[in-house]
Scaffold this active site. Structure first.
Site, PDB file in Angstrom:
ATOM      1  CB  SER A   1      28.165  -1.890  23.850  1.00 46.74           C
ATOM      2  OG  SER A   1      28.893  -2.277  22.729  1.00 46.74           O
TER       3      SER A   1
ATOM      4  CG  ASP B   1      25.215   2.211  17.745  1.00 48.56           C
ATOM      5  OD1 ASP B   1      26.321   2.052  17.196  1.00 48.56           O
ATOM      6  OD2 ASP B   1      24.886   1.639  18.808  1.00 48.56           O
TER       7      ASP B   1
ATOM      8  CG  HIS C   1      28.214   2.035  20.372  1.00 43.81           C
ATOM      9  ND1 HIS C   1      27.199   1.111  20.172  1.00 43.81           N
ATOM     10  CD2 HIS C   1      29.124   1.421  21.158  1.00 43.81           C
ATOM     11  CE1 HIS C   1      27.506  -0.006  20.800  1.00 43.81           C
ATOM     12  NE2 HIS C   1      28.656   0.152  21.400  1.00 43.81           N
TER      13      HIS C   1
END
Ligand code: CA
Length: 532
Positions: free
Chosen positions: A188, A403, A443
């Site tokens: 991320s 995601d 995610h």
């Protein structure tokens, strides 16, 4: 953690000399004469024995660190490092007794200044000398950026770089010799930090694992803002769709339309690029019952959400979300009728430097302003990896295809960008840059797919190099054997104790995970990686 023999052999390649005195090295006095590149304050150095569970009472409450069981003897050193006359980072070096000669830096997440203790525990258990920093500020909020551009610079690039420079110096001072190879692990924002290092500090790492990277940052932040300001702002409007419709009705309709395209109805869309979702089947008929269908304006909302985010000149600013990620809690937050917390804080504290700025007033003009502003080149979308490639660096990215926070399409865009800038033909990037798509992963973790690939301390099914993304990178850097596939595991109920539900070998882009059409779809052997 027990190491299978093969992995142990791999981990042992770069062993430290036996003369090393761990106990006496782990003290502030033994480090006090070290020459550091920056002004450094050494806070604390203590031995943490294997089997001890560390608590983190001094950490900002918003970081919510979970206690970490340390599985190997290590020296824990805490340090403050000045990064400018208006900024500093707090960092920790965890230096295991059984050092393999490898150095590793971790990244962060969101806007947060939180050290990833779970990954310090994970990577030290594998023999890395590991460092993590607070990204220049403490806690999950970006409030510290406001009118402090040097703090923002730490967030954008300098915390990780400083963490690496000082971390390598501490590692050398501690063990009495330099590390042999240097690695990075992040997802991320941590993925963006990894790409930033590759682009701008090509000397920092030999191998970088950058998951679900928050790259093209300004545009990503703007996309999340536009979901609210242009599509879901008014929860009383007839076009608004409640979150439980997204995770239920709409998600189920998407799965019903697209799950079977790959030949197997398993709740996983292997390649969302093949899913051209049409929500019109959900249109309410005259006799439809409440909650089972969408109005005409709601169908239009679904179409808008699954469209690319276009700028005022009609060009794509950020790719559309991929269908399949509707159950991702991050996605549900983004379409909940509230402004994205990341977008709100970014505009308040990094763009307008005004804590009382009202993020509900954001418009396209603001988004395009922020994209032009691009503080310290936070965009992280240059795509020039040449210096890194020249010195033999390897970079591996992975991205969950379900995601819902960062469209996995952005990793395809980046791959294509690197290809274009380097002038490489298809396949030539494989020498130094590989991108693995992970179908059914949300995610960075979670979801219906085989998402346990060793990307963090809570996602480790195996330490074998073909089943663990970090060990795959070690093998690539040190033995020159690049990962062809990345094997992931799905546990029943995501609980290791309940056993494996199935495994899947994830393919490197642009190859596609393909069912052979006849075999048992729950078996690895029934799937291949094929060029679309
Ligand atoms: Ca499927």
């Amino acid at each position: 953690m027990l190491l299978p023999n093969a992995v142990h052999a791999l981990l042992s390649i770069l062993q430290r000399p036996p003369s090393f005195d761990f106990e006496s090295a782990c003290s502030l006095s033994s480090l006090s004469n070290t020459q550091f590149s920056n002004k450094v304050t050494l806070y604390h150095a203590s031995i943490v024995p294997a089997g001890f569970t560390l608590q983190f009472p001094d950490t900002d409450d918003t970081c919510q660190p979970t206690p970490q069981l340390v599985s190997t003897d290590l020296c824990r050193i805490t340090i403050q490092v000045e990064t400018s006359n208006d900024s500093s980072i707090n960092m920790e070096a965890w230096l295991p007794r059984n050092w393999t000669g490898r150095f590793l830096s971790l990244g962060n997440g969101g806007l947060a200044g939180c050290i990833q203790y779970n990954n310090l525990a994970y990577t030290t258990s594998l023999g890395f000398a590991a460092v993590g920093a607070n990204n220049g500020h403490n806690g999950t909020s970006g409030a510290a950026f406001e009118n402090h551009p040097e703090v923002l610079a730490d967030f954008v690039y300098r915390s990780v770089h400083t963490n690496v420079v000082i971390g390598k110096e501490i590692t050398e001072a501690f063990y009495g010799q330099r590390h042999k190879k240097s690695y990075y692990l992040g997802c991320s924002t941590g993925g963006r930090q990894g790409i930033k290092s590759v682009e701008d500090f090509p000397e920092d790492f030999d191998g970088v694992v950058a998951g679900a990277p928050a790259i093209n940052w300004n545009n990503l932040i703007a996309w999340a803002g536009h979901l609210y300001s242009e599509i879901t702002k008014d929860a009383n409007s007839s076009s608004f769709i409640p979150t439980d419709y997204w995770s239920g009705l709409i998600h189920n309709d998407i799965i019903s339309q697209c799950d079977g395209i790959d030949g197997v109805r398993d709740g996983i869309i292997e390649d969302p690029n093949r899913c051209h979702y049409d929500p019109s089947a959900l249109l309410c008929a005259e006799n439809s019952t409440n909650g089972t269908c969408l109005t005409v304006t709601q169908v239009e909302t679904v179409r808008k959400v699954y469209s690319p985010f276009l700028g005022s000149d009609g060009r794509e600013l950020f790719p559309a979300p991929q269908p399949g990620g509707e159950a991702d809690p991050d996605f549900l937050l983004a379409i909940s009728g509230y402004p994205s917390p990341f977008t709100s804080e970014w505009f308040k504290y990094a763009v307008y430097n005004n804590a009382s700025y009202d993020p509900t007033t954001l418009t396209m003009e603001d988004y395009e302003y922020a994209i032009r502003l691009n503080p310290f080149d936070v965009a992280t979308f240059e795509g020039d990896l040449d210096a890194f490639r020249q010195r033999g660096g390897k970079v591996l990215t992975y991205h969950g295809q379900a995601d819902g926070l960062i469209s996995p399409k952005i990793s395809e865009r980046y791959y294509e960008r690197v290809q274009e800038i380097s002038g490489s033909a298809s396949g030539e990037l494989d020498e130094y840059f590989r991108f693995f798509r992970i179908p059914g992963m949300e995610h960075c973790a979670g979801g219906p797919g085989a998402w346990q690939v060793g990307q963090s301390g809570v996602s480790v099914a195996s330490l074998d190099a073909d089943k663990n993304v970090l060990m795959a990178m070690v093998k690539w850097v040190e033995m020159g054997e690049a990962p062809e596939t990345l094997e992931g595991v799905k546990y029943v109920g995501d609980d290791k104790e309940k056993g494996e539900a199935f495994r899947r070998r994830h393919c490197r882009y642009p190859l596609r995970s393909t069912y052979d059409g006849v075999g048992d779809a729950s078996k690895l052997e029934s799937w291949r990686c094929e060029m679309p």
